[in-house]
Structures are given as structure tokens and as C-alpha cells.
Scaffold this active site. Sequence first.
Site, PDB file in Angstrom:
ATOM      1  N   HIS A 113       2.612  21.649  57.345  1.00  0.00           N
ATOM      2  CA  HIS A 113       1.641  20.184  56.519  1.00  0.00           C
ATOM      3  C   HIS A 113       1.261  20.341  55.705  1.00  0.00           C
ATOM      4  O   HIS A 113       0.351  21.610  55.368  1.00  0.00           O
ATOM      5  CB  HIS A 113       1.217  19.607  58.056  1.00  0.00           C
ATOM      6  CG  HIS A 113       0.918  18.633  58.058  1.00  0.00           C
ATOM      7  ND1 HIS A 113      -0.224  17.855  56.831  1.00  0.00           N
ATOM      8  CD2 HIS A 113       1.688  17.541  58.399  1.00  0.00           C
ATOM      9  CE1 HIS A 113       0.073  16.578  57.238  1.00  0.00           C
ATOM     10  NE2 HIS A 113       1.046  16.364  58.128  1.00  0.00           N
ATOM     11  N   GLY A 156      -0.718   8.222  54.957  1.00  0.00           N
ATOM     12  CA  GLY A 156      -1.940   8.544  55.595  1.00  0.00           C
ATOM     13  C   GLY A 156      -3.131   7.146  54.241  1.00  0.00           C
ATOM     14  O   GLY A 156      -3.889   6.891  54.518  1.00  0.00           O
ATOM     15  N   ASN A 184       3.224  13.230  64.997  1.00  0.00           N
ATOM     16  CA  ASN A 184       2.144  13.941  64.640  1.00  0.00           C
ATOM     17  C   ASN A 184       0.167  12.962  64.894  1.00  0.00           C
ATOM     18  O   ASN A 184      -0.317  12.850  63.917  1.00  0.00           O
ATOM     19  CB  ASN A 184       2.027  14.739  63.183  1.00  0.00           C
ATOM     20  CG  ASN A 184       0.707  15.586  62.684  1.00  0.00           C
ATOM     21  OD1 ASN A 184      -0.288  15.889  63.863  1.00  0.00           O
ATOM     22  ND2 ASN A 184       0.896  15.243  61.421  1.00  0.00           N
ATOM     23  N   GLU A 209      -1.768  18.715  54.881  1.00  0.00           N
ATOM     24  CA  GLU A 209      -3.114  19.423  54.929  1.00  0.00           C
ATOM     25  C   GLU A 209      -3.138  20.732  55.408  1.00  0.00           C
ATOM     26  O   GLU A 209      -4.512  21.127  55.001  1.00  0.00           O
ATOM     27  CB  GLU A 209      -2.821  18.491  56.432  1.00  0.00           C
ATOM     28  CG  GLU A 209      -3.596  16.658  55.952  1.00  0.00           C
ATOM     29  CD  GLU A 209      -3.188  15.939  56.821  1.00  0.00           C
ATOM     30  OE1 GLU A 209      -3.283  16.838  58.460  1.00  0.00           O
ATOM     31  OE2 GLU A 209      -2.543  14.862  57.016  1.00  0.00           O
TER      32      GLU A 209
HETATM   33  C1  PEP Z   1       1.999  13.047  58.427  1.00  0.00           C
HETATM   34  O1  PEP Z   1       1.046  13.284  58.925  1.00  0.00           O
HETATM   35  O2  PEP Z   1       2.583  13.515  58.983  1.00  0.00           O
HETATM   36  C2  PEP Z   1       2.462  11.122  58.456  1.00  0.00           C
HETATM   37  C3  PEP Z   1       3.451  11.287  57.448  1.00  0.00           C
HETATM   38  O3  PEP Z   1       0.942  11.025  57.778  1.00  0.00           O
HETATM   39  P1  PEP Z   1       0.902   9.045  57.775  1.00  0.00           P
HETATM   40  O4  PEP Z   1       2.292   8.976  58.911  1.00  0.00           O
HETATM   41  O5  PEP Z   1      -0.366   8.795  58.936  1.00  0.00           O
HETATM   42  O6  PEP Z   1       0.577   8.986  56.291  1.00  0.00           O
END
Ligand code: PEP
Length: 248
Positions: free
Chosen positions: A94, A172, A9, A96
Site C-alpha cells: 500500500h 484520501g 481497507n 502508505e
Molecule cells: C486506500 O487507502 O486504499 C484508499 C483507496 O483510500 P481512499 O478510498 O480513502 O482514497
Amino acid sequence: MRKYYMAGNWKMNTTKGEAVDLAKALVSQLKGCAQKVMIAPPFTSLDAVGQVVKGSNILLGAQNMAAEEKGAHTGEISVLMLKDLGVSVVILGHSERRHIYGESDAFINRKVKLALQHGLDVILCVGETLDEREAGKAERICDEQTKKGLEGVSLAQLSKVTIAYEPVWAIGTGKNATPADAEAIHQAIRKTLAGLYSVDAAKKVQIQYGGSVKPDNVKELMAMADIDGALVGGAALKPESFVPIALF
Ligand code: PEP
């Protein structure tokens, strides 16, 4: 041997040129990769990246889509537009989208059903916040999000659904759930799916883990019986990190 599902992603990163370069590197370095691989660039690069991955073993995914097919929805992107560009998978729910943009389970469910009606595969993301985990509610939240996200989805449509367990506190942040913690939630989600459909149907659903997956922790996560792949954010933005994850 199990076939894992490794998805990248890219979120709101990469200009068109950068996206094309990244996609070209992945196509060449993941040729012959035994796992199922998907990349989800920003909407603005879907067309260009679609041309790059065409005919390769990499699927083209979108990071979101509108809950309506078309009409007066300024700024939204329709399922029809995604299909037109060769998109075959869409990431929905997601964290976010849930936490920054306030998407509810009911709203996400409308998108899930619309995507499936149009023949797209869906990655439905579920996961608890840190407060919810600390209050001992992680399983309950994932159970609820899974049930509400899949309301009205038939057994036949379930074959096009992947669940991504993404603890919000691990996205993240560099913190990831221990393989055992992740496995416990994956088992609980599979139990929810078994209750909604059947044990047999639940076994066939791929459940990805997402949250700071990196080349150095992917192996131990994928060693868990109920972890069937990864949804990768930050580490999906560079071939040096995504390729070793996909090939783990
Ligand atoms: C994501 O946004 O789906 C995700 C898992 O991000 P990260 O790997 O950066 O934690």
C-alpha cells in the site's frame, strides 16, 4: 457477467467494538451480494471481526504482514498469526507503507512471496505520486512496481494475486482519477502482466482501482473494461457508503 472484487481497507481506524459493529452491519446488508467482498480491519480487531464474518460471503483481510515467518521482529505480525485468525487475503505494498514507512519494492516482494507460499491471497498495490504523474511517468512506475513486486511469483501463484492500482495523489484526497485515466493505467498493468506471464494469464488477473472511490463514482469506474473492482479506504468505514459501493 463479470464478478467484481470490492475490498475495504479500514487502515488505522475502529476500536474492537466499532469494528465488530461495522462488520455485523456489512454481513447483514451484503448478504447475497453478487460481488467478491473483502474487509481488512486493523490487526487488533481481526480475531473479533473474523468471528463475525465466519460463514458469510465476506472475506477477512489483513492490511500488511511481516516479511519473516517468526522470530525477533518486535511489533511485527506474521503470516502464521494471520492464518491462525482466519485471514485469507493480505494487502501488500500500500502506498502508505511505501511512502510513510519506506517499504521498497524488494521488501514488498519478499512479503508477496511469503504470503503466497503460505496460501494467502495477495492484493499488491501499485501507483504513482503526483510528481511522477506530472512528469509523465505513471505507466513506468506502475510497470516497475508490478514487475518488482511479482519477481519470483510463478504462473500458478498468479491466480492468487490481485493488483490494486492506487494513484497516490487520489488516496484520501477526494480527487479520483477519471475512469479513462484509470483505465489507461489498468491496460498498461495488464500488458505488463502479459509480458511477465501470458496474455491469457493477464486477462484472468483482477485489477482493482483505489483512490477516493465513493458511491457516486463507482459505477463509471466499474464500467471500464479493465477495472475489475475497487480497493476502498475512507468510504469503507461506514455501511452507508461501503454497501452501495459493493452493490453498485
Ligand atoms: C486506500 O487507502 O486504499 C484508499 C483507496 O483510500 P481512499 O478510498 O480513502 O482514497
